[in-house]
Structure formats: C-alpha cells, structure tokens
Design a protein around this motif. Structure first.
Motif, PDB file in Angstrom:
ATOM      1  N   GLN A  85       0.815  -1.201   0.000  1.00  0.00           N
ATOM      2  CA  GLN A  85       0.000   0.000   0.000  1.00  0.00           C
ATOM      3  C   GLN A  85       0.857   1.263   0.000  1.00  0.00           C
ATOM      4  N   ASP A  86       1.920   1.266   0.777  1.00  0.00           N
ATOM      5  CA  ASP A  86       2.800   2.434   0.840  1.00  0.00           C
ATOM      6  C   ASP A  86       3.470   2.699  -0.504  1.00  0.00           C
ATOM      7  N   GLU A  87       3.895   1.638  -1.182  1.00  0.00           N
ATOM      8  CA  GLU A  87       4.543   1.805  -2.483  1.00  0.00           C
ATOM      9  C   GLU A  87       3.550   2.315  -3.535  1.00  0.00           C
ATOM     10  N   ILE A  88       2.327   1.832  -3.481  1.00  0.00           N
ATOM     11  CA  ILE A  88       1.290   2.307  -4.405  1.00  0.00           C
ATOM     12  C   ILE A  88       0.995   3.779  -4.149  1.00  0.00           C
ATOM     13  N   ALA A  89       0.908   4.153  -2.877  1.00  0.00           N
ATOM     14  CA  ALA A  89       0.640   5.549  -2.526  1.00  0.00           C
ATOM     15  C   ALA A  89       1.763   6.463  -3.003  1.00  0.00           C
ATOM     16  N   ASP A  90       3.008   5.983  -2.909  1.00  0.00           N
ATOM     17  CA  ASP A  90       4.137   6.782  -3.374  1.00  0.00           C
ATOM     18  C   ASP A  90       4.041   7.029  -4.874  1.00  0.00           C
ATOM     19  N   TRP A  91       3.676   5.982  -5.628  1.00  0.00           N
ATOM     20  CA  TRP A  91       3.515   6.157  -7.073  1.00  0.00           C
ATOM     21  C   TRP A  91       2.379   7.126  -7.375  1.00  0.00           C
ATOM     22  N   ALA A  92       1.229   6.903  -6.714  1.00  0.00           N
ATOM     23  CA  ALA A  92       0.043   7.710  -7.005  1.00  0.00           C
ATOM     24  C   ALA A  92       0.266   9.182  -6.683  1.00  0.00           C
ATOM     25  N   ALA A  93       1.033   9.461  -5.633  1.00  0.00           N
ATOM     26  CA  ALA A  93       1.311  10.849  -5.274  1.00  0.00           C
ATOM     27  C   ALA A  93       2.108  11.559  -6.357  1.00  0.00           C
ATOM     28  N   ARG A  94       2.895  10.795  -7.099  1.00  0.00           N
ATOM     29  CA  ARG A  94       3.730  11.383  -8.150  1.00  0.00           C
ATOM     30  C   ARG A  94       3.017  11.419  -9.502  1.00  0.00           C
ATOM     31  N   PHE A  95       2.275  10.362  -9.802  1.00  0.00           N
ATOM     32  CA  PHE A  95       1.802  10.184 -11.170  1.00  0.00           C
ATOM     33  C   PHE A  95       0.308   9.880 -11.315  1.00  0.00           C
ATOM     34  N   GLY A  96      -0.409   9.733 -10.206  1.00  0.00           N
ATOM     35  CA  GLY A  96      -1.832   9.401 -10.294  1.00  0.00           C
ATOM     36  C   GLY A  96      -2.065   7.899 -10.261  1.00  0.00           C
ATOM     37  N   VAL A 134       6.660  -2.842 -18.977  1.00  0.00           N
ATOM     38  CA  VAL A 134       6.649  -1.771 -17.971  1.00  0.00           C
ATOM     39  C   VAL A 134       7.179  -0.479 -18.584  1.00  0.00           C
ATOM     40  N   VAL A 135       6.501   0.623 -18.297  1.00  0.00           N
ATOM     41  CA  VAL A 135       6.894   1.931 -18.792  1.00  0.00           C
ATOM     42  C   VAL A 135       8.234   2.339 -18.185  1.00  0.00           C
ATOM     43  N   ALA A 136       9.011   3.136 -18.884  1.00  0.00           N
ATOM     44  CA  ALA A 136      10.253   3.663 -18.323  1.00  0.00           C
ATOM     45  C   ALA A 136       9.937   4.409 -17.033  1.00  0.00           C
ATOM     46  N   GLY A 137      10.632   4.069 -15.965  1.00  0.00           N
ATOM     47  CA  GLY A 137      10.348   4.651 -14.662  1.00  0.00           C
ATOM     48  C   GLY A 137       9.302   3.890 -13.868  1.00  0.00           C
ATOM     49  N   GLY A 138       8.631   2.912 -14.500  1.00  0.00           N
ATOM     50  CA  GLY A 138       7.652   2.097 -13.797  1.00  0.00           C
ATOM     51  C   GLY A 138       8.316   1.149 -12.812  1.00  0.00           C
ATOM     52  N   ARG A 139       7.519   0.531 -11.970  1.00  0.00           N
ATOM     53  CA  ARG A 139       8.084  -0.247 -10.874  1.00  0.00           C
ATOM     54  C   ARG A 139       7.469  -1.634 -10.773  1.00  0.00           C
ATOM     55  N   CYS A 140       8.276  -2.566 -10.294  1.00  0.00           N
ATOM     56  CA  CYS A 140       7.827  -3.914  -9.956  1.00  0.00           C
ATOM     57  C   CYS A 140       7.967  -4.103  -8.450  1.00  0.00           C
ATOM     58  N   LEU A 141       6.903  -4.558  -7.811  1.00  0.00           N
ATOM     59  CA  LEU A 141       6.888  -4.800  -6.373  1.00  0.00           C
ATOM     60  C   LEU A 141       6.755  -6.302  -6.162  1.00  0.00           C
ATOM     61  N   PHE A 142       7.840  -6.943  -5.758  1.00  0.00           N
ATOM     62  CA  PHE A 142       7.869  -8.399  -5.623  1.00  0.00           C
ATOM     63  C   PHE A 142       8.153  -8.788  -4.178  1.00  0.00           C
ATOM     64  N   ARG A 143       7.225  -9.514  -3.544  1.00  0.00           N
ATOM     65  CA  ARG A 143       7.561 -10.149  -2.271  1.00  0.00           C
ATOM     66  C   ARG A 143       8.188 -11.494  -2.603  1.00  0.00           C
ATOM     67  N   LEU A 144       9.391 -11.702  -2.109  1.00  0.00           N
ATOM     68  CA  LEU A 144      10.170 -12.891  -2.435  1.00  0.00           C
ATOM     69  C   LEU A 144      10.097 -13.910  -1.311  1.00  0.00           C
ATOM     70  N   PHE A 145      10.438 -15.146  -1.646  1.00  0.00           N
ATOM     71  CA  PHE A 145      10.730 -16.179  -0.669  1.00  0.00           C
ATOM     72  C   PHE A 145      12.200 -16.534  -0.863  1.00  0.00           C
ATOM     73  N   THR A 146      13.048 -16.111   0.083  1.00  0.00           N
ATOM     74  CA  THR A 146      14.493 -16.247  -0.080  1.00  0.00           C
ATOM     75  C   THR A 146      15.083 -17.212   0.951  1.00  0.00           C
ATOM     76  N   PRO A 147      16.057 -18.017   0.565  1.00  0.00           N
ATOM     77  CA  PRO A 147      16.695 -18.923   1.526  1.00  0.00           C
ATOM     78  C   PRO A 147      17.403 -18.133   2.619  1.00  0.00           C
ATOM     79  N   PRO A 148      17.534 -18.714   3.815  1.00  0.00           N
ATOM     80  CA  PRO A 148      18.205 -18.001   4.918  1.00  0.00           C
ATOM     81  C   PRO A 148      19.693 -17.854   4.649  1.00  0.00           C
ATOM     82  N   ASP A 149      20.302 -16.836   5.266  1.00  0.00           N
ATOM     83  CA  ASP A 149      21.744 -16.629   5.119  1.00  0.00           C
ATOM     84  C   ASP A 149      22.527 -17.841   5.625  1.00  0.00           C
ATOM     85  N   LYS A 150      22.048 -18.428   6.717  1.00  0.00           N
ATOM     86  CA  LYS A 150      22.676 -19.631   7.263  1.00  0.00           C
ATOM     87  C   LYS A 150      21.772 -20.810   6.946  1.00  0.00           C
ATOM     88  N   PRO A 151      22.144 -21.631   5.976  1.00  0.00           N
ATOM     89  CA  PRO A 151      21.273 -22.744   5.583  1.00  0.00           C
ATOM     90  C   PRO A 151      21.013 -23.706   6.741  1.00  0.00           C
TER      91      PRO A 151
END
Length: 286
Positions: free
Chosen positions: A38-49, A138-155
């Motif tokens: 939601q915060d990332e969407i709001a940041d985009w909308a504040a700049r570009f609608g 994606v338009v130039a300047g557009g954004r991708c918001l990805f929640r990842l599943f990443t392995p731990p630093d210590k396996p």
C-alpha cells in the motif's frame, strides 16, 4: 501467494485452489506485507496518479488493496481453475497466460505486483525470460513490487527443520513448507521438487492424522500438504542478490530501488524488492 505457471501440472494448482483457506502467512501476505504494498502504491500515485497495474497471479489481497482513483487493474495467471476459484475481481480483468510472455503491448503498465511467485519459474532461463518480458511491458520509470521467498543466510538441514517441528518451533504447515523446501534446495538451478518435500514429511510421519494430533494442528490444515504428493512442480528459491543479478543486468533493464524487510516470524525470508524500469523518460501525470 496464489500464482500458477506452466511447467507444472494444472491439477496441482487446482488442488491448491481448493485448499486456499488453509494457506496463511508467510505464504500468504500478512497485514504488514499489505501495508508495504500500500505504501509503495501511494508513493507512485502521489507522483503520477492512479497506476496501470498488472497483478501476477490471483492473490485476493492484492486485488483488495486500497487502489487510488484512476487505477486500471489487470491480473495474469496460467490456470483457469485458479482464476475461477480465487480471483475476486471482474472476469474481464484477468487474463489466462504465461508470465514469461506477457500478452500486453509495450510500456502499457506502470506497476507490476507479485506476492511470492518468482520461485515458480525455472532458473535461470525462466527468470531471464520473465525479466525481459517485463522490461518490454513496464513503462520507463515504472516499478515492480515483488515479495520474495528467499533462503536463509545460514542454511539449515531437513533434519534441523524436523527437530524444530518436534520441539514446537514450527507453528503451522505454512512455516513447515517454507523451511523444509528451502532446506532441501541445493541450488536454484535444480530447485526443490514438491513431491520430494511430500516424501520427506511422509517418511517422518506416515500417519497424517496422528501427526496432526501430536502437533495440535487441525487435520484439514495438515492435509493441505497432499497437494504436493505426485506434483511435477518444483520451486526455485532465489536470494535478493540473485534477483538483482537477473533484473538489473544489461538485459534485465531494471534498477533495485529498495528492499523492505518485514518483522514477522520468518519475515527475514520474505523481503519485498522494489525494482524500477530503467530509462530517462518522465512519465506524465494523467
């Protein structure tokens, strides 16, 4: 996480759809993850609608975000059963298709959202194809918001995961799936076969009813693991650095803007990355 791709059985994803109510954080977005989107969407909308948005997968929580006025929403998933069972939006707002060849015109999307889906693609070829198609869409300047599943630093080893399970250190099947799958992956190129995860659990506890009683978990919750049995699918977990290598190379065409690290249990394995499409053109306010 509700996403499906070719490269695996659609029967697997149909089974996932029927057990969606058993899926929870960290495999499903938590309130903290929702706020981050939601915060990332709001940041985009504040700049570009209101953004022209593509949701990868049919995660209901992403459709139900508080979208600003002027937003255009479109989802993309590969399995009709998933779409029919889980997409809460209008039927004309979702496309059945391949993430690696997004069927949209060039520079037609401002934001792309994906909750826990990149591990569904093979590595590195599938991830490279995915980055290339998003670079086009994606338009130039557009954004991708990805929640990842990443392995731990210590396996950790599968043995350590089961030791944690028996000692009460794993609260539910969602946590067990994540920890065991990551522990069994030797490298992202090979990934981890879902059937192998099922076999590992079956060897430790062949009687699921008894296991549910011993753990104090509802049997319906534990039986959701049966969607892994005989599944041809594999997961390919990437680190943030590996995602950056794929998307921010000369062929990827993105820049890593920031990484959000949630504070809930196993949140260190579920960072959100914000990638910005390279290019100097300023996108006008509509």
């Amino acid at each position: 996480m509700i996403n499906s791709l070719q490269g695996g059985s659609r029967d697997h994803w149909s089974a996932i759809a029927t057990t969606w109510e058993q899926v929870g954080p960290p495999l499903r977005p938590s309130p903290k993850d929702i706020q981050c989107f939601q915060d990332e969407i709001a940041d985009w909308a504040a700049r570009f609608g209101g953004p022209r948005t593509l949701i990868l997968g049919v995660t209901p929580e992403l459709f139900h975000l508080d979208w600003p006025a002027g937003t255009s929403l479109l989802a993309l998933d590969n399995t009709p059963g998933m779409i029919n069972a889980l997409w809460p939006g209008p039927r004309n707002s979702v496309i059945c298709g391949d993430w690696r060849a997004v069927p949209l015109r060039d520079e037609s999307r401002d934001l792309v959202l994906c909750d826990g889906g990149l591990h569904l693609l093979d590595h590195p070829q599938g991830h490279r194809q995915f980055a290339e198609t998003l670079r086009r869409v994606v338009v130039a300047g557009g954004r991708c918001l990805f929640r990842l599943f990443t392995p731990p630093d210590k396996p950790e080893s599968p043995h350590q995961v089961f030791e944690s399970l028996w000692s009460g250190g794993i609260d539910n099947l969602n946590q067990l799936k994540m920890r065991l799958g990551m522990a069994m992956q030797a490298n992202p190129e090979e990934g981890v076969a879902l059937h192998a995860v099922w076999q590992a659990i079956a060897r430790q506890a062949p009687d699921l009813d008894r296991l549910a009683t011993d753990l104090g978990w509802p049997i319906a919750h534990l039986r959701a693991i049966e969607s892994y049995r005989d599944s041809p699918n594999a997961y390919h977990f990437l680190t943030v650095e590996q995602v950056e290598t794929i998307f921010c190379s000369s062929t990827g065409g993105f820049d890593l803007m920031r990484v959000h690290q949630p504070s809930y249990s196993l949140g260190e394995r579920c960072p959100m990355v914000v990638l910005q499409r390279s290019g100097s053109r300023q996108y006008p306010v509509r």
